[in-house]
Design a protein around this motif. Structure first.
Motif, PDB file in Angstrom:
ATOM      1  N   LEU A  47      22.869 131.219  49.037  1.00  0.00           N
ATOM      2  CA  LEU A  47      24.071 130.791  48.406  1.00  0.00           C
ATOM      3  C   LEU A  47      24.410 131.496  47.212  1.00  0.00           C
ATOM      4  O   LEU A  47      25.624 131.510  46.636  1.00  0.00           O
ATOM      5  CB  LEU A  47      23.966 129.165  47.805  1.00  0.00           C
ATOM      6  CG  LEU A  47      23.931 128.086  48.908  1.00  0.00           C
ATOM      7  CD1 LEU A  47      23.821 126.773  48.331  1.00  0.00           C
ATOM      8  CD2 LEU A  47      24.828 128.330  49.927  1.00  0.00           C
ATOM      9  N   LEU A  48      23.472 132.219  46.772  1.00  0.00           N
ATOM     10  CA  LEU A  48      23.854 133.289  45.413  1.00  0.00           C
ATOM     11  C   LEU A  48      24.358 134.582  45.970  1.00  0.00           C
ATOM     12  O   LEU A  48      24.939 135.417  45.407  1.00  0.00           O
ATOM     13  CB  LEU A  48      22.565 133.620  44.666  1.00  0.00           C
ATOM     14  CG  LEU A  48      22.058 132.554  43.865  1.00  0.00           C
ATOM     15  CD1 LEU A  48      20.674 132.831  43.152  1.00  0.00           C
ATOM     16  CD2 LEU A  48      23.070 131.883  42.992  1.00  0.00           C
ATOM     17  N   ALA A  49      23.888 135.080  47.435  1.00  0.00           N
ATOM     18  CA  ALA A  49      24.724 136.283  47.973  1.00  0.00           C
ATOM     19  C   ALA A  49      26.175 136.025  48.085  1.00  0.00           C
ATOM     20  O   ALA A  49      26.882 134.857  48.413  1.00  0.00           O
ATOM     21  CB  ALA A  49      23.990 136.490  49.155  1.00  0.00           C
ATOM     22  N   VAL A  50      27.004 137.311  47.893  1.00  0.00           N
ATOM     23  CA  VAL A  50      28.239 137.344  48.127  1.00  0.00           C
ATOM     24  C   VAL A  50      28.506 138.482  49.500  1.00  0.00           C
ATOM     25  O   VAL A  50      28.348 139.510  48.861  1.00  0.00           O
ATOM     26  CB  VAL A  50      29.053 137.669  46.599  1.00  0.00           C
ATOM     27  CG1 VAL A  50      30.558 137.566  46.957  1.00  0.00           C
ATOM     28  CG2 VAL A  50      28.637 136.745  45.672  1.00  0.00           C
ATOM     29  N   PRO A  51      29.131 138.009  50.289  1.00  0.00           N
ATOM     30  CA  PRO A  51      29.139 136.724  50.704  1.00  0.00           C
ATOM     31  C   PRO A  51      27.824 136.012  51.004  1.00  0.00           C
ATOM     32  O   PRO A  51      26.856 136.475  51.177  1.00  0.00           O
ATOM     33  CB  PRO A  51      30.089 136.886  52.028  1.00  0.00           C
ATOM     34  CG  PRO A  51      29.434 138.059  52.435  1.00  0.00           C
ATOM     35  CD  PRO A  51      29.262 138.960  51.455  1.00  0.00           C
ATOM     36  N   VAL A  52      27.843 134.687  51.060  1.00  0.00           N
ATOM     37  CA  VAL A  52      26.572 133.786  51.400  1.00  0.00           C
ATOM     38  C   VAL A  52      26.097 134.183  52.783  1.00  0.00           C
ATOM     39  O   VAL A  52      26.757 134.629  53.822  1.00  0.00           O
ATOM     40  CB  VAL A  52      27.034 132.239  51.646  1.00  0.00           C
ATOM     41  CG1 VAL A  52      25.951 131.529  52.085  1.00  0.00           C
ATOM     42  CG2 VAL A  52      27.587 131.623  50.288  1.00  0.00           C
ATOM     43  N   THR A  53      24.929 134.341  52.849  1.00  0.00           N
ATOM     44  CA  THR A  53      24.124 134.953  53.954  1.00  0.00           C
ATOM     45  C   THR A  53      22.989 133.892  54.568  1.00  0.00           C
ATOM     46  O   THR A  53      22.502 133.084  53.729  1.00  0.00           O
ATOM     47  CB  THR A  53      23.517 136.018  53.738  1.00  0.00           C
ATOM     48  OG1 THR A  53      22.357 135.880  52.700  1.00  0.00           O
ATOM     49  CG2 THR A  53      24.197 137.130  53.278  1.00  0.00           C
TER      50      THR A  53
END
Length: 752
Positions: A496-502
């Motif tokens: 949930l910290l990745a942009v976008p969510v992975t």
């Protein structure tokens, strides 16, 4: 011609004789609860025929010539019984027996080939002789297992066994009534096992096996497994009140809901609860609070189908002092029982539902079904390095998760006789799914302010398995057990910290064969060879990031042992063992990093001795050696940090007929390497504990003393690099949590 006629007549005579053979069958129950007793050894005296009662307390002997027989029944903690029975042609003689509890007599313990594979003579004796006074004592029932608490009582214990620093459960599988305790891909570490939802007074038995030798035990079963069995019924309702030093208070109550009405119908139901509070012995008050509530029902869905339904809920909250560096105590910055970051602490809860069904068919096939569900919440604030990374705000971290765990365990067992060989075949299926919401690792300050999220995501992990197990009683002396299991894992992590969510996935399967041999020379000597392959899974956040590599590193183990009863009142169990691990590939939850430490091997010797000195006095001794080494590192650089190399426990237990009982015990762990080159040493310790009870019919008085000699000792130790406030550079040295000083508690229990 005459030869053929004689052969035919002989065959007809044999069939005629067999047609008139009779049978003995029956059921064994506990006199106090009127519920079935499983695991009772039933023998036909003088014939060498023996069997074990099943989960419904049933036993059976077939193919008996019409004649009088004597049936001998024995079970640890129960009075041995000899019952006469007469078998008639073509009939089944039913003999139902009630066994009464009595003081333990070591002379009545049987070394039997019939129960070689699951023989738990040591734990059965210990659970009857040693009073369990707190949650920690539950784990210490396993010979050679040591624990360490480094968060004041609310966090799961650190576990040591067979040359392993098991962290909080990475390489040992823990269950309660078959329900998993370990949490895979946990916020604090792989296999995290918090047993504090178990009320000690409700423990009825402890089953265990060291090593990866059982086909029905899967993930995390490398050093071994432990299953804690809670009481099916209460003999009587009770209330227990405790008070001790350091503002320690505890209340436990158990209420038998059905009483005599339930016993008449072979049913039981009880409700139990526990509340604990303490400020503990640290300079900073711990303000520890824990609440447990348990309800359990046992009854019949049909004549040969039992249902056991358990529901429980647990909540705990605490402050803790954390680990402190040696230099802080030496310089006077803090006391031995002080802290560097007094804002550490945590809160956790767990709610469980566990349904177990056992059916025994008319042909003596056993069908087991178990369904379980847990809702689990965890939040922990820790600070291991103080100001190493952040010289202004400090290095405190928060680890947090919300989890739903559900699963199924089922098995189908049949028994057949081929000639004089007895076969028990078991086929099983297991399923477990862990779904976490917002598994978190964050940099925090003062347990209030979030400074920086490090990891934040959702985990969905599935473990499905099939296994087959064959237990072959080749003769009255020789037993073979062969099994194999196949495990499939599917790990998913949503970052949930990745942009976008992975979202990443990884899958892998592993096959684990087992082979165990048991040879009973006579009722005094039994030899065994255990071999098997096990494994531990790795954290979903690691294996998905590594694209599925090293998900399930294998472990190969072997035990060569002997159980000896040279004298009626002396029992000895000794084993030489070896364990090889493909990869100690561990996720370090405290830092959010991966530490692959390569291949390793461990070898050692275990020795357990139980001796009845007098009618009322018992002695026990456990000695455990281990040589743990990394295979891929150079000599001198290949030590495994914190792995124990020599441990010993022992003591005296007293059980009198006039109400006085108790024990005096010690535990010792030798110095051990704290880093890879053994240049830093974790200090050993020798600690003694005492328990004394005086019981009358309706009440029991108890005195418990931990650390009777008031030894100053370090319960947990780590070689850690840290920086104190104002230090110019980090320093690497031993950081420790102090062990319990002299700690006395009084208890009063009422029964009705």
């Amino acid at each position: 011609m005459w030869t053929k006629i004689l052969s035919l007549l002989f065959l007809l005579a044999s069939l005629q004789a067999y047609a008139h053979l009779g049978h003995i069958a029956g059921k064994v129950c506990d006199q106090a609860t009127n519920l079935p007793l499983s695991g009772v050894t039933v023998q036909l005296t003088g014939l060498g025929k023996a069997t074990i009662t099943n989960e419904l307390g049933q036993y059976r002997f077939d193919g008996l010539v019409a004649s009088p027989y004597k049936i001998e029944l024995s079970h640890v903690g129960f009075k041995t019984q000899i019952v006469a029975a007469t078998v008639l042609d073509d009939q089944t003689t039913t003999v139902n027996i009630v066994m009464a509890a009595t003081s333990v007599e070591l002379s009545e313990v049987v070394v039997s080939s019939q129960r070689a594979h699951d023989q738990q003579l040591i734990s059965s004796l210990d659970i009857k002789l040693r009073p369990i006074t707190n949650s920690q004592e539950i784990l210490r029932m396993v010979p050679g297992l040591f624990i360490g608490q480094h968060a004041g009582g609310g966090k799961a214990e650190q576990i040591f066994l067979r040359g392993f620093d098991l962290d909080h459960g990475t390489d040992i599988r823990l269950t309660v009534d078959g329900m998993p305790v370990n949490m895979v891909s946990h916020a604090h570490g792989q296999g995290y096992a918090d047993l504090h939802f178990v009320i000690p007074e409700l423990i009825e038995g402890v089953d265990f096996k060291k090593g990866p030798y059982r086909a029905d035990k899967g993930n995390l079963t490398t050093a071994g497994w432990v299953d804690f069995r809670t009481r099916t019924a209460l003999d009587r309702s009770f209330v227990k009140l405790e008070a001790g030093q350091y503002d320690t208070y505890r209340a436990v109550a158990g209420l038998d809901l059905l009483g005599e009405r339930g016993k008449a119908k072979n049913q039981s139901a009880y409700l139990a609860s526990e509340y604990s509070y303490t400020n503990s012995y640290f300079d900073n008050p711990q303000n520890f609070k824990r609440l447990n509530v348990v309800g359990k029902y046992h009854g019949h869905l049909a004549a040969n189908t039992n249902l056991t339904l358990t529901g429980s809920t647990f909540w705990s909250k605490w402050n803790h002092s954390g680990q402190i560096p040696d230099r802080a105590v030496a310089s006077g910055l803090t006391d031995f029982f002080g802290s560097i970051d007094p804002t550490e602490g945590g809160e956790t809860s767990r709610t469980n539902v566990n349904a177990q069904l056992v059916t025994v068919t008319p042909r003596n096939h056993v069908i087991k079904n178990q369904f379980f569900y847990s809702n689990y919440n965890f939040e922990l604030y820790s600070n291991f390095t103080f100001f190493k990374e952040d010289t202004v705000n400090g290095d405190q971290i928060r680890q947090k998760e919300h989890r739903n765990l559900f699963g199924y365990t089922g098995s189908y067992s049949t028994e057949t006789n081929i000639g004089k060989t007895h076969w028990t075949t078991t086929l099983g299926a297991q399923y477990r799914q862990d779904i976490t919401h917002h598994t978190e690792l964050s940099h925090t300050k003062n347990r209030v302010e979030t400074l920086n999220p490090i990891q934040f995501g959702n985990i969905n992990e599935i473990n499905a398995a099939l296994y087959a197990d064959e237990l072959i009683q080749v003769s009255a002396r020789f037993m073979v057990n062969a099994g194999v299991r196949v495990d499939y894992f599917r790990s998913q992590y949503e970052n949930l910290l990745a942009v976008p969510v992975t979202t990443k996935h990884a899958t892998q399967a592993i096959v684990s064969p087992k082979l165990n041999l048991y040879y009973t020379l006579n009722p005094r000597v039994q030899l065994y060879l255990n071999t098997g392959k096990g494994f531990h899974s790795n954290d979903a956040r690691v294996v998905t990031a590594q694209n599925g590599r090293e998900i399930l590193p294998a472990a190969y183990g072997s035990d060569l042992g002997v159980i000896i009863k040279p004298f009626p009142k002396l029992l000895v169990n000794a084993a030489a063992w070896y364990l090889w691990l493909q990869q100690e590939f561990v996720y370090v939850g405290d830092e959010g990093v991966v530490e692959p430490s390569g291949r390793s091997r461990r070898m050692g010797v275990d020795l357990s001795v139980r001796y009845q000195l007098t009618k009322t006095l018992y002695a026990d001794l456990d000695l455990n050696t281990a040589k743990p080494r990394s295979i891929d590192a150079e000599a001198g650089q290949n030590y495994l940090p914190l792995a124990p190399t020599f441990t010993s426990t022992g003591g005296l237990s007293l059980q009198t007929h006039y109400g006085l009982s108790g024990s005096l015990r010690y535990r010792y762990i030798a110095n051990r390497p704290a880093n890879e080159d053994n240049s830093v040493v974790a200090q050993g310790y020798f600690v003694t504990d005492m328990q004394a009870n005086y019981a009358k019919r309706n009440y029991t008085l108890g005195l418990s003393v931990q650390n009777l000699l008031n030894t100053r000792w370090k319960e947990t130790q780590f070689d850690t690099e840290s920086r104190l406030k104002g230090e110019a550079a980090p320093v690497e040295e031993i950081h420790f949590t102090p062990g319990t000083p002299f700690f006395a508690r009084l208890s009063l229990t009422f029964f009705w």
